[in-house]
Design a protein around this motif. Structure first.
Motif, PDB file in Angstrom:
ATOM      1  N   GLY A 140      36.354   8.987  40.632  1.00 54.32           N
ATOM      2  CA  GLY A 140      36.176   7.634  41.142  1.00 54.32           C
ATOM      3  C   GLY A 140      37.071   6.653  40.419  1.00 54.32           C
ATOM      4  O   GLY A 140      37.592   6.940  39.334  1.00 54.32           O
ATOM      5  N   ARG A 141      37.274   5.520  41.043  1.00 55.10           N
ATOM      6  CA  ARG A 141      38.042   4.426  40.447  1.00 55.10           C
ATOM      7  C   ARG A 141      37.286   3.126  40.650  1.00 55.10           C
ATOM      8  O   ARG A 141      36.471   3.002  41.563  1.00 55.10           O
ATOM      9  N   GLU A 142      37.607   2.158  39.799  1.00 61.36           N
ATOM     10  CA  GLU A 142      36.953   0.862  39.882  1.00 61.36           C
ATOM     11  C   GLU A 142      37.456   0.082  41.089  1.00 61.36           C
ATOM     12  O   GLU A 142      38.641   0.136  41.416  1.00 61.36           O
ATOM     13  N   PRO A 143      36.572  -0.655  41.772  1.00 61.59           N
ATOM     14  CA  PRO A 143      37.028  -1.468  42.902  1.00 61.59           C
ATOM     15  C   PRO A 143      37.868  -2.647  42.421  1.00 61.59           C
ATOM     16  O   PRO A 143      37.716  -3.116  41.294  1.00 61.59           O
ATOM     17  N   GLY A 144      38.782  -3.089  43.280  1.00 57.95           N
ATOM     18  CA  GLY A 144      39.484  -4.326  42.986  1.00 57.95           C
ATOM     19  C   GLY A 144      41.000  -4.249  43.010  1.00 57.95           C
ATOM     20  O   GLY A 144      41.613  -3.218  43.336  1.00 57.95           O
ATOM     21  N   PHE A 145      41.592  -5.353  42.639  1.00 55.95           N
ATOM     22  CA  PHE A 145      43.034  -5.563  42.683  1.00 55.95           C
ATOM     23  C   PHE A 145      43.786  -4.553  41.826  1.00 55.95           C
ATOM     24  O   PHE A 145      44.800  -3.982  42.256  1.00 55.95           O
ATOM     25  N   ALA A 146      43.310  -4.308  40.616  1.00 54.19           N
ATOM     26  CA  ALA A 146      44.028  -3.425  39.693  1.00 54.19           C
ATOM     27  C   ALA A 146      44.188  -2.027  40.280  1.00 54.19           C
ATOM     28  O   ALA A 146      45.262  -1.421  40.195  1.00 54.19           O
ATOM     29  N   THR A 147      43.143  -1.501  40.882  1.00 52.09           N
ATOM     30  CA  THR A 147      43.216  -0.156  41.452  1.00 52.09           C
ATOM     31  C   THR A 147      44.213  -0.103  42.601  1.00 52.09           C
ATOM     32  O   THR A 147      44.967   0.874  42.743  1.00 52.09           O
ATOM     33  N   LEU A 148      44.254  -1.129  43.437  1.00 51.31           N
ATOM     34  CA  LEU A 148      45.218  -1.136  44.535  1.00 51.31           C
ATOM     35  C   LEU A 148      46.654  -1.209  44.020  1.00 51.31           C
ATOM     36  O   LEU A 148      47.546  -0.556  44.570  1.00 51.31           O
ATOM     37  N   VAL A 149      46.889  -1.967  42.961  1.00 55.96           N
ATOM     38  CA  VAL A 149      48.228  -1.983  42.359  1.00 55.96           C
ATOM     39  C   VAL A 149      48.573  -0.595  41.832  1.00 55.96           C
ATOM     40  O   VAL A 149      49.694  -0.104  42.020  1.00 55.96           O
ATOM     41  N   HIS A 150      47.610   0.042  41.195  1.00 52.76           N
ATOM     42  CA  HIS A 150      47.828   1.401  40.680  1.00 52.76           C
ATOM     43  C   HIS A 150      48.172   2.353  41.821  1.00 52.76           C
ATOM     44  O   HIS A 150      49.076   3.196  41.700  1.00 52.76           O
ATOM     45  N   LEU A 151      47.469   2.239  42.933  1.00 54.60           N
ATOM     46  CA  LEU A 151      47.757   3.103  44.079  1.00 54.60           C
ATOM     47  C   LEU A 151      49.142   2.837  44.651  1.00 54.60           C
ATOM     48  O   LEU A 151      49.835   3.772  45.074  1.00 54.60           O
ATOM     49  N   ILE A 152      49.565   1.596  44.662  1.00 54.60           N
ATOM     50  CA  ILE A 152      50.931   1.286  45.097  1.00 54.60           C
ATOM     51  C   ILE A 152      51.940   1.968  44.172  1.00 54.60           C
ATOM     52  O   ILE A 152      52.927   2.559  44.633  1.00 54.60           O
ATOM     53  N   LEU A 153      51.677   1.926  42.882  1.00 50.05           N
ATOM     54  CA  LEU A 153      52.576   2.596  41.931  1.00 50.05           C
ATOM     55  C   LEU A 153      52.602   4.106  42.150  1.00 50.05           C
ATOM     56  O   LEU A 153      53.614   4.763  41.903  1.00 50.05           O
ATOM     57  N   GLU A 154      51.495   4.675  42.616  1.00 52.69           N
ATOM     58  CA  GLU A 154      51.418   6.126  42.805  1.00 52.69           C
ATOM     59  C   GLU A 154      52.133   6.614  44.067  1.00 52.69           C
ATOM     60  O   GLU A 154      52.337   7.825  44.214  1.00 52.69           O
ATOM     61  N   GLN A 155      52.492   5.717  44.935  1.00 50.25           N
ATOM     62  CA  GLN A 155      53.127   6.136  46.181  1.00 50.25           C
ATOM     63  C   GLN A 155      54.446   6.845  45.901  1.00 50.25           C
ATOM     64  O   GLN A 155      55.355   6.286  45.309  1.00 50.25           O
ATOM     65  N   GLN A 156      54.521   8.117  46.289  1.00 48.74           N
ATOM     66  CA  GLN A 156      55.750   8.920  46.255  1.00 48.74           C
ATOM     67  C   GLN A 156      56.313   9.148  44.849  1.00 48.74           C
ATOM     68  O   GLN A 156      57.499   9.399  44.692  1.00 48.74           O
ATOM     69  N   VAL A 157      55.459   9.060  43.830  1.00 51.02           N
ATOM     70  CA  VAL A 157      55.881   9.424  42.475  1.00 51.02           C
ATOM     71  C   VAL A 157      54.766  10.254  41.838  1.00 51.02           C
ATOM     72  O   VAL A 157      53.665  10.349  42.380  1.00 51.02           O
ATOM     73  N   SER A 158      55.042  10.827  40.689  1.00 49.13           N
ATOM     74  CA  SER A 158      54.027  11.624  40.005  1.00 49.13           C
ATOM     75  C   SER A 158      52.915  10.714  39.471  1.00 49.13           C
ATOM     76  O   SER A 158      53.132   9.538  39.173  1.00 49.13           O
ATOM     77  N   LEU A 159      51.725  11.293  39.349  1.00 53.92           N
ATOM     78  CA  LEU A 159      50.602  10.528  38.804  1.00 53.92           C
ATOM     79  C   LEU A 159      50.885  10.085  37.375  1.00 53.92           C
ATOM     80  O   LEU A 159      50.488   8.993  36.965  1.00 53.92           O
ATOM     81  N   ALA A 160      51.592  10.919  36.620  1.00 54.96           N
ATOM     82  CA  ALA A 160      51.873  10.588  35.216  1.00 54.96           C
ATOM     83  C   ALA A 160      52.790   9.375  35.103  1.00 54.96           C
ATOM     84  O   ALA A 160      52.557   8.475  34.284  1.00 54.96           O
ATOM     85  N   SER A 161      53.843   9.325  35.910  1.00 55.15           N
ATOM     86  CA  SER A 161      54.763   8.186  35.813  1.00 55.15           C
ATOM     87  C   SER A 161      54.098   6.918  36.322  1.00 55.15           C
ATOM     88  O   SER A 161      54.311   5.831  35.777  1.00 55.15           O
ATOM     89  N   ALA A 162      53.259   7.046  37.363  1.00 55.64           N
ATOM     90  CA  ALA A 162      52.533   5.873  37.857  1.00 55.64           C
ATOM     91  C   ALA A 162      51.563   5.363  36.801  1.00 55.64           C
ATOM     92  O   ALA A 162      51.442   4.145  36.586  1.00 55.64           O
ATOM     93  N   ARG A 163      50.875   6.273  36.124  1.00 59.20           N
ATOM     94  CA  ARG A 163      49.939   5.875  35.072  1.00 59.20           C
ATOM     95  C   ARG A 163      50.660   5.171  33.926  1.00 59.20           C
ATOM     96  O   ARG A 163      50.184   4.162  33.393  1.00 59.20           O
ATOM     97  N   ALA A 164      51.834   5.668  33.548  1.00 64.85           N
ATOM     98  CA  ALA A 164      52.594   5.045  32.465  1.00 64.85           C
ATOM     99  C   ALA A 164      52.999   3.629  32.841  1.00 64.85           C
ATOM    100  O   ALA A 164      52.883   2.692  32.029  1.00 64.85           O
TER     101      ALA A 164
END
Length: 218
Positions: A39-63
């Motif tokens: 699960g993930r927390e609701p809100g703006f931060a999670t959606l930004v994180h998901l945008i970062l995850e688009q078409q890249v590895s989870l590790a690079s998006a997390r960094a």
């Protein structure tokens, strides 16, 4: 009617239901156990994180996400909108993702997108609200439904890990298209989000086994 979000009890019940319907999903549960209730927390931060995850590895998006979070006094649209292009590029945003995240921040700040209201809407309404924002497509919307709102039938058919896991679990000659995965998933309704968790569980567990085999970890 808004479906009840998954919890540990309904997750395990759904795993049993799916195992009776699909021997391949049953094999995942037998081999690797029930999947986590990721699960993930609701809100703006999670959606930004998901945008970062688009078409890249989870590790690079997390960094990139962690770098961004470290420079914001609070993870809110007003603070994000003060960051210029050069700063966001250093964080790890492409030009396109900078645009997407700013579109999102402006929508949340102006209340064009009311994130708190999403939990009260059904899946199709949530999808319609989110995908009005440039840069939020079907994958992002479905992952938000699945992981944040914990909807039991959300299913991100374009997810690469799901497609890869489905190919191996279903012993297909090549990775299925999202359209084919959607057809394969029909018998899993109304628990496709649980099937997705099982497939992700398989994918991550098999990667861990392969990594242990290479490194010699016990």
């Amino acid at each position: 009617m808004t479906p009840s979000p998954l919890d540990e009890t309904s997750l395990r019940r759904a795993v049993r239901i799916l195992a009776r319907r699909d021997p391949d999903l049953a094999q995942i549960a037998r081999t690797h156990g029930p999947p986590p209730l990721w699960g993930r927390e609701p809100g703006f931060a999670t959606l930004v994180h998901l945008i970062l995850e688009q078409q890249v590895s989870l590790a690079s998006a997390r960094a990139a996400f962690d770098r961004l979070r470290a420079m914001l006094p609070a993870f809110e649209p007003a603070h994000f909108l003060k960051l210029d292009d050069a700063t966001l590029k250093r964080v790890g945003f492409s030009r396109q993702k900078t645009r997407y995240a700013r579109e999102l921040a402006n929508a949340v700040a102006s209340k064009t997108l009311d994130l708190e209201r999403l939990a009260q809407l059904d899946d199709e309404q949530v999808h319609a609200h989110l995908t009005r924002i440039t840069g939020i497509g079907a994958w992002t919307s479905n992952v938000y439904l699945l992981m944040v709102l914990r909807r039991p039938d959300a299913f991100p058919t374009g997810d690469i890990a799901l497609l890869t896991a489905a190919q191996r679990v279903k012993r297909l000659r090549k990775r299925p298209t999202p359209e084919r995965l959607e057809k394969l998933a029909e018998p899993w309704r109304p628990w496709r989000a649980v099937a997705a968790r099982l497939l992700w569980h398989f994918y991550l567990s098999e990667k861990e086994v392969a990594r242990d085999g290479v490194t010699g970890r016990s």
